[in-house]
Motif scaffolding. Structure first.
Motif, PDB file in Angstrom:
ATOM      1  N   HIS A  25       0.816  -1.200   0.000  1.00  0.00           N
ATOM      2  CA  HIS A  25       0.000   0.000   0.000  1.00  0.00           C
ATOM      3  C   HIS A  25       0.861   1.265   0.000  1.00  0.00           C
ATOM      4  CE1 HIS A  25      -2.926  -2.999   1.011  1.00  0.00           C
ATOM      5  NE2 HIS A  25      -2.188  -3.337   2.027  1.00  0.00           N
ATOM      6  N   VAL A  26       2.144   1.123  -0.238  1.00  0.00           N
ATOM      7  CA  VAL A  26       2.999   2.294  -0.266  1.00  0.00           C
ATOM      8  C   VAL A  26       2.816   3.011  -1.598  1.00  0.00           C
ATOM      9  CG1 VAL A  26       4.982   1.062  -1.216  1.00  0.00           C
ATOM     10  CG2 VAL A  26       5.346   3.109   0.177  1.00  0.00           C
ATOM     11  N   GLU A  27       2.800   4.315  -1.537  1.00  0.00           N
ATOM     12  CA  GLU A  27       2.650   5.126  -2.745  1.00  0.00           C
ATOM     13  C   GLU A  27       4.032   5.582  -3.195  1.00  0.00           C
ATOM     14  OE1 GLU A  27       0.071   5.683  -4.564  1.00  0.00           O
ATOM     15  OE2 GLU A  27      -1.357   4.636  -3.283  1.00  0.00           O
ATOM     16  N   LEU A  28       4.379   5.281  -4.449  1.00  0.00           N
ATOM     17  CA  LEU A  28       5.683   5.636  -4.990  1.00  0.00           C
ATOM     18  C   LEU A  28       5.507   6.564  -6.182  1.00  0.00           C
ATOM     19  CD1 LEU A  28       7.446   2.149  -5.003  1.00  0.00           C
ATOM     20  CD2 LEU A  28       7.816   4.011  -3.387  1.00  0.00           C
ATOM     21  N   PRO A  29       6.467   7.445  -6.442  1.00  0.00           N
ATOM     22  CA  PRO A  29       6.428   8.255  -7.668  1.00  0.00           C
ATOM     23  C   PRO A  29       6.476   7.370  -8.909  1.00  0.00           C
ATOM     24  CG  PRO A  29       8.014   9.152  -6.101  1.00  0.00           C
ATOM     25  CD  PRO A  29       7.583   7.815  -5.568  1.00  0.00           C
TER      26      PRO A  29
ATOM     27  N   LYS B 271       8.547   3.607  -9.419  1.00  0.00           N
ATOM     28  CA  LYS B 271       7.971   2.294  -9.695  1.00  0.00           C
ATOM     29  C   LYS B 271       8.755   1.577 -10.791  1.00  0.00           C
ATOM     30  CE  LYS B 271       3.317   3.701  -8.317  1.00  0.00           C
ATOM     31  NZ  LYS B 271       1.901   3.875  -8.735  1.00  0.00           N
ATOM     32  N   PHE B 272       9.102   2.316 -11.849  1.00  0.00           N
ATOM     33  CA  PHE B 272       9.882   1.695 -12.916  1.00  0.00           C
ATOM     34  C   PHE B 272      11.298   1.357 -12.441  1.00  0.00           C
ATOM     35  CE2 PHE B 272       6.610   3.389 -15.795  1.00  0.00           C
ATOM     36  CZ  PHE B 272       6.445   2.286 -16.629  1.00  0.00           C
ATOM     37  N   LEU B 273      11.867   2.206 -11.582  1.00  0.00           N
ATOM     38  CA  LEU B 273      13.193   1.894 -11.019  1.00  0.00           C
ATOM     39  C   LEU B 273      13.141   0.599 -10.207  1.00  0.00           C
ATOM     40  CD1 LEU B 273      14.454   5.417  -9.905  1.00  0.00           C
ATOM     41  CD2 LEU B 273      15.651   3.863 -11.451  1.00  0.00           C
ATOM     42  N   LEU B 274      12.062   0.430  -9.428  1.00  0.00           N
ATOM     43  CA  LEU B 274      11.941  -0.781  -8.617  1.00  0.00           C
ATOM     44  C   LEU B 274      11.722  -2.002  -9.507  1.00  0.00           C
ATOM     45  CD1 LEU B 274      12.021  -1.500  -5.635  1.00  0.00           C
ATOM     46  CD2 LEU B 274       9.537  -1.315  -5.575  1.00  0.00           C
TER      47      LEU B 274
ATOM     48  N   PHE C  67       4.567  -8.411  -4.513  1.00  0.00           N
ATOM     49  CA  PHE C  67       4.616  -6.961  -4.385  1.00  0.00           C
ATOM     50  C   PHE C  67       4.987  -6.294  -5.717  1.00  0.00           C
ATOM     51  CE2 PHE C  67       7.292  -3.191  -3.597  1.00  0.00           C
ATOM     52  CZ  PHE C  67       6.330  -2.370  -3.043  1.00  0.00           C
ATOM     53  N   ILE C  68       5.991  -6.833  -6.409  1.00  0.00           N
ATOM     54  CA  ILE C  68       6.415  -6.205  -7.662  1.00  0.00           C
ATOM     55  C   ILE C  68       5.348  -6.385  -8.736  1.00  0.00           C
ATOM     56  CG2 ILE C  68       7.646  -8.111  -8.761  1.00  0.00           C
ATOM     57  CD1 ILE C  68       8.844  -4.466  -8.425  1.00  0.00           C
ATOM     58  N   ARG C  69       4.579  -7.460  -8.694  1.00  0.00           N
ATOM     59  CA  ARG C  69       3.470  -7.615  -9.637  1.00  0.00           C
ATOM     60  C   ARG C  69       2.376  -6.584  -9.373  1.00  0.00           C
ATOM     61  NH1 ARG C  69       1.654 -13.798 -10.267  1.00  0.00           N
ATOM     62  NH2 ARG C  69       0.382 -12.813 -11.878  1.00  0.00           N
ATOM     63  N   ALA C  70       2.135  -6.283  -8.080  1.00  0.00           N
ATOM     64  CA  ALA C  70       1.146  -5.252  -7.749  1.00  0.00           C
ATOM     65  C   ALA C  70       1.615  -3.882  -8.234  1.00  0.00           C
ATOM     66  CB  ALA C  70       0.896  -5.237  -6.243  1.00  0.00           C
ATOM     67  N   ILE C  71       2.914  -3.592  -8.065  1.00  0.00           N
ATOM     68  CA  ILE C  71       3.462  -2.321  -8.544  1.00  0.00           C
ATOM     69  C   ILE C  71       3.384  -2.261 -10.067  1.00  0.00           C
ATOM     70  CG2 ILE C  71       5.605  -1.001  -8.764  1.00  0.00           C
ATOM     71  CD1 ILE C  71       4.346  -0.642  -6.073  1.00  0.00           C
ATOM     72  N   SER C  72       3.674  -3.366 -10.739  1.00  0.00           N
ATOM     73  CA  SER C  72       3.670  -3.384 -12.199  1.00  0.00           C
ATOM     74  C   SER C  72       2.270  -3.150 -12.763  1.00  0.00           C
ATOM     75  CB  SER C  72       4.217  -4.724 -12.707  1.00  0.00           C
ATOM     76  OG  SER C  72       5.531  -4.937 -12.247  1.00  0.00           O
ATOM     77  N   ARG C  73       1.263  -3.648 -12.081  1.00  0.00           N
ATOM     78  CA  ARG C  73      -0.111  -3.440 -12.562  1.00  0.00           C
ATOM     79  C   ARG C  73      -0.505  -1.970 -12.535  1.00  0.00           C
ATOM     80  NH1 ARG C  73      -1.170  -8.545  -9.961  1.00  0.00           N
ATOM     81  NH2 ARG C  73      -1.653  -7.465  -8.000  1.00  0.00           N
TER      82      ARG C  73
ATOM     83  N   PHE D 295       2.446  -2.707 -16.726  1.00  0.00           N
ATOM     84  CA  PHE D 295       3.657  -3.382 -17.178  1.00  0.00           C
ATOM     85  C   PHE D 295       3.561  -4.848 -16.769  1.00  0.00           C
ATOM     86  CE2 PHE D 295       8.044  -4.850 -16.693  1.00  0.00           C
ATOM     87  CZ  PHE D 295       8.608  -4.420 -17.886  1.00  0.00           C
ATOM     88  N   ASP D 296       3.628  -5.751 -17.735  1.00  0.00           N
ATOM     89  CA  ASP D 296       3.551  -7.183 -17.458  1.00  0.00           C
ATOM     90  C   ASP D 296       4.959  -7.705 -17.170  1.00  0.00           C
ATOM     91  OD1 ASP D 296       2.900  -9.792 -17.171  1.00  0.00           O
ATOM     92  OD2 ASP D 296       2.156 -10.098 -19.215  1.00  0.00           O
ATOM     93  N   ILE D 297       5.309  -7.777 -15.896  1.00  0.00           N
ATOM     94  CA  ILE D 297       6.676  -8.135 -15.525  1.00  0.00           C
ATOM     95  C   ILE D 297       6.964  -9.614 -15.752  1.00  0.00           C
ATOM     96  CG2 ILE D 297       6.144  -8.619 -13.104  1.00  0.00           C
ATOM     97  CD1 ILE D 297       8.826  -7.267 -12.403  1.00  0.00           C
ATOM     98  N   ILE D 298       5.935 -10.456 -15.755  1.00  0.00           N
ATOM     99  CA  ILE D 298       6.157 -11.893 -15.927  1.00  0.00           C
ATOM    100  C   ILE D 298       6.807 -12.184 -17.273  1.00  0.00           C
ATOM    101  CG2 ILE D 298       5.014 -14.134 -16.040  1.00  0.00           C
ATOM    102  CD1 ILE D 298       5.152 -12.965 -13.263  1.00  0.00           C
ATOM    103  N   LYS D 299       6.481 -11.406 -18.300  1.00  0.00           N
ATOM    104  CA  LYS D 299       7.054 -11.622 -19.621  1.00  0.00           C
ATOM    105  C   LYS D 299       8.561 -11.339 -19.667  1.00  0.00           C
ATOM    106  CE  LYS D 299       2.860 -10.602 -22.277  1.00  0.00           C
ATOM    107  NZ  LYS D 299       2.265  -9.715 -23.317  1.00  0.00           N
TER     108      LYS D 299
END
Length: 448
Positions: A312-316, A320-323, A428-434, A438-442
């Motif tokens: 639930h953290v809010e990031l710029p 998000k892309f850096l993470l 967590f990174i999948r939640a950020i990607s959504r 951005f589909d990170i699994i690919k």
């Protein structure tokens, strides 16, 4: 294994001791043999070591209190300077031999170890000289950060004070890492091994609530250890988890939907609950009360699912892309970057990406460190428009480190530059990607 009878101590005290420290009978019997009789000189120094939650502190405190042996017990983390340590030892020593009809003496002031030796001799009264006094220093590895003469001085305390005193050092590290460079008298080592799963089963089963039978709680502990023992051997953490999740286990019994012997239905009710609890082992992301309220609202729509407070953290936007780029750099081999992030990479032989010789996935091995230039290169590839490497981007990297989403490693290496590791989970990174479509699994090598 029952405790060996000792002529110096009454049988009732040994029975109480055996009940208080289960699964540590061998270590207690060894300590009783070393201590010997009260009036005889014992070994000058003992070094008791073992991993955390292996019973070192508890066994020593219980042994000294049950047998009513005069002792001083000091935590070296609380007494973080040599002066605080020496004065605390003297202060507790004064309370061992209070003077009758006299007000308590003022707190001792001790600046050097020579003053400590002088005051120690004065404080040990003739009444205390008739029996061994035990000075126990818990978390003894902290002595490495004090003056060089503190640890050698305590190891020779019996010789320097000419008193019947035994120093006991409790530590989580081996003696080779604590031994001072100047040389010292070697203490007698005693190892406390980790509790086995059978020992943990026996210890945790004694915590059963009075309203439930021992066998019912033992069956619950067996299920709990089957889930958590592969990842957690800490007795304190397991005891906390057992108390926290027991209400969910006995929920069908309270509702009348099952009896205490219906283990299949009880396991089915708590299985998904324990999987969620696995995410909080050692983390303490939420409090126990918050966890209980979260599970009570499990079936209500719109309620929070899962446990990670980071979800639930809010990031710029660019953070998000850096993470995301950091996660890809941590879990993808560097040799796969060309395949994933270069649009016109040409023809690549498929043999390069076959994983038949790899025994374990990268996600099971954990995150790998990566250099800063690789992070920025992946960032430029996954962002739609060109991002200039401005000070704003580098500040956001620093913010991610401050939030403990990234870890800075190898920062002292000026030749290769800083290296980082990503600390977040796949969920967590999948939640950020959504949130950025951005589909990170690919782009993850393990999911090819």
């Amino acid at each position: 294994m029952p405790l060996v009878q000792h002529p110096e101590y009454p049988e009732a005290a040994l029975l109480r001791l055996e009940e208080s420290v289960p699964c540590r009978e061998t270590q207690v019997s060894t300590l009783l043999s070393i201590f010997g009789e009260r009036q005889h000189f014992s070994f000058p120094a003992l070094f008791i070591y073992g991993h955390t939650s292996s019973g070192k502190t508890f066994v020593m405190q219980t042994l000294l209190k049950t047998l009513e042996l005069p002792h001083v017990f000091v935590n070296c983390i609380e007494c973080f300077t040599s002066r605080l340590l020496l004065e605390e030892v003297l202060r507790q020593l004064q309370h061992l031999s209070p003077t009758e009809d006299l007000p308590p003496p003022p707190p001792p002031s001790c600046d050097t170890f020579n003053d400590f030796i002088r005051l120690f001799k004065q404080t040990v009264t003739p009444k205390l000289q008739d029996q061994t006094v035990y000075v126990v220093l818990d978390n003894a590895e902290q002595l490495r950060d004090m003056e060089a003469n503190i640890l050698p001085g305590f190891l020779r305390l019996q010789e320097l004070t000419e008193r019947n005193v035994t120093v006991v050092l409790l530590s989580e590290i081996v003696w080779e890492l604590l031994r001072p460079n100047t040389g010292c008298c070697e203490p007698l080592p005693l190892y406390f091994p980790d509790y086995s799963i059978g020992h943990l089963q026996k210890i945790l089963s004694h915590d059963h609530p009075p309203e439930y039978s021992f066998d019912f709680y033992a069956a619950y502990v067996n299920i709990l250890l089957g889930v958590f023992y592969p990842v957690c051997r800490d007795l304190k953490e397991l005891r906390h988890l057992a108390a926290l999740n027991f209400s969910k286990y006995c929920e069908p019994v309270v509702q009348g939907a099952a009896n205490e012997r219906d283990t299949r239905r009880l396991w089915k009710n708590i299985e998904s609950h324990l999987k969620k609890a696995m995410q909080t082992v050692y983390l303490r992301e939420i409090s126990s009360s918050q966890w209980e309220r979260l599970q009570q609202a499990d079936g209500e729509p719109g309620q929070l699912k899962g446990l990670s407070a980071h979800a639930h953290v809010e990031l710029p936007y660019y953070s998000k892309f850096l993470l995301i780029a950091a996660y890809l750099a941590s879990y993808n081999p560097a040799r796969t970057d060309k395949r994933f992030f270069v649009k016109h990479h040409g023809k690549i032989r498929k043999i390069n990406f076959q994983k038949k010789h790899e025994k374990t996935s990268n996600h099971l091995l954990g995150p790998k460190p990566f250099p800063l230039d690789r992070l920025l290169a992946i960032l430029y590839s996954i962002v739609d428009k060109r991002v200039a490497p401005t000070a704003n981007i580098f500040c956001q990297i620093t913010s991610l480190v401050t939030l403990q989403l990234l870890t800075l490693v190898g920062h002292d290496d000026q030749l290769n530059g800083p290296r980082y590791k990503c600390n977040v989970s796949l969920d967590f990174i999948r939640a950020i990607s959504r949130t950025v479509n951005f589909d990170i699994i690919k782009y993850l090598y393990d999911f090819l």
